[in-house]
Design an enzyme around this catalytic site. Structure first.
Site, PDB file in Angstrom:
ATOM      1  CE  LYS A   1      -1.591  28.216  -5.385  1.00 46.06           C
ATOM      2  NZ  LYS A   1      -2.639  28.691  -6.327  1.00 46.06           N
TER       3      LYS A   1
ATOM      4  CD  GLU B   1       0.142  37.634  -7.652  1.00 51.06           C
ATOM      5  OE1 GLU B   1       0.056  36.404  -7.678  1.00 51.06           O
ATOM      6  OE2 GLU B   1      -0.314  38.330  -6.725  1.00 51.06           O
TER       7      GLU B   1
ATOM      8  NE  ARG C   1      -3.119   0.717  -0.692  1.00 53.76           N
ATOM      9  CZ  ARG C   1      -3.394   0.826  -1.976  1.00 53.76           C
ATOM     10  NH1 ARG C   1      -3.010   1.902  -2.661  1.00 53.76           N
ATOM     11  NH2 ARG C   1      -4.030  -0.133  -2.599  1.00 53.76           N
TER      12      ARG C   1
ATOM     13  CE  LYS D   1       1.330  34.671  -4.469  1.00 50.43           C
ATOM     14  NZ  LYS D   1       1.223  34.392  -5.924  1.00 50.43           N
TER      15      LYS D   1
ATOM     16  CG  ASP E   1      -3.011  36.131 -10.232  1.00 54.06           C
ATOM     17  OD1 ASP E   1      -2.958  34.913 -10.489  1.00 54.06           O
ATOM     18  OD2 ASP E   1      -3.703  36.604  -9.322  1.00 54.06           O
TER      19      ASP E   1
END
Length: 284
Positions: free
Chosen positions: A138, A200, A103, A170, A221
């Site tokens: 992410k 960004e 597994r 950002k 973006d």
């Protein structure tokens, strides 16, 4: 494909932790109760749907950390396309050890092959353009290195690996710094000369302001196709252009056609569906 393997020293802590999580406090009760220690088996890892393979070094470690006598013969290397029913590798050795590690091995292999498969689908969608498909930060906590490896196995490329290998300014950084100009100036004064700076922007007005400070890259973006085309013209090769925002294999070709350099796709690592792979036993 020139796909460099990850060093075992990076993989072993991940695999060891996953095995310990599964074995718990008492080990594999089912296998210990039903399978004799002397029993040997020949098994195969087979694709139950078409896709791209990634994670075989992790699989090898999962089995061999349980028993060094397990032998693994790979038929289809990482980065290879497989058809439904195709055998990826054979696994031979003590049956109890194979079943105990099964597994954990499959969890890694199915997950990483799913990332590679999803990446390959978007890479294929933009093959007529020069744009590259890249992943983001992410990622599943603890699995970043192997998930980014899986993106490379699918023909994609990697964005920064962490907070320490590049500057990405950002919207929240811009707000806290008091504006784009202040944020970029502070970053340039703070980091070393080898560190790239990306900023960004959400609008073409912000892009114009950012370009006046000569960043290495600009992240565009959630811009429309018209805005992206205009942005590429404005940049005119002075910085790397990156598009982001809900990019799929369906939307990617039109985005790539704007002349953008990079398409960043966060869901490749945080929510790509697994590739269905099974372990089939042929023991007598």
């Amino acid at each position: 494909m020139n796909l460099s393997p990850l060093p075992a020293i990076m993989l072993e802590p991940l695999v060891r932790s996953a095995l310990l999580e599964d074995l718990g406090r008492a080990g594999d009760l089912t296998t210990e109760a039903t399978v004799a220690k002397y029993h040997h088996a020949t098994t195969v890892l087979a694709a139950r749907q078409p896709g791209v393979v990634a994670g075989l070094d992790v699989v090898r470690l999962a089995f061999r950390l349980i028993d060094q006598n397990i032998k693994i013969d790979v038929n289809r290397a990482d980065g290879s396309k497989v058809a439904q029913g195709e055998i990826i590798a054979s696994v031979t050795g003590p049956t109890w050890a194979i079943l105990t590690a099964e597994r954990t091995a499959l969890n890694f292999l199915c997950h990483l092959s799913g990332i590679a498969t999803a990446t390959a689908s978007i890479v294929a969608a933009v093959c007529e353009h020069r744009a590259k498909i890249i992943c983001t930060r992410k990622t599943t906590p603890g699995l970043r290195a192997v998930e980014k490896y899986a993106v490379r196995a699918g023909g994609g490329a990697n964005h920064r690996f962490g907070l320490d290998d590049a500057v990405l300014i950002k919207d929240n950084h811009i707000a806290a710094a008091g504006g784009i100009r202040s944020a970029i100036k502070r970053a340039r004064e703070s980091v070393g000369h080898l560190v790239k700076i990306e900023v960004e922007v959400d609008t073409l007005v912000q892009l114009e302001e950012a370009l006046s400070l000569v960043p290495d890259a600009v992240l565009l973006d959630n811009m429309s196709l018209d805005e992206l085309r205009h942005a590429v013209t404005m940049v005119a090769g002075r910085a790397i252009t990156e598009a982001s925002g809900r990019i799929t294999a369906t939307t990617a070709p039109a985005i790539a056609a704007t002349g953008i350099d990079l398409l960043s796709v966060g869901w490749l690592t945080h929510s790509a569906p697994i590739l269905d792979i099974g372990l089939d036993c042929y023991a007598p």
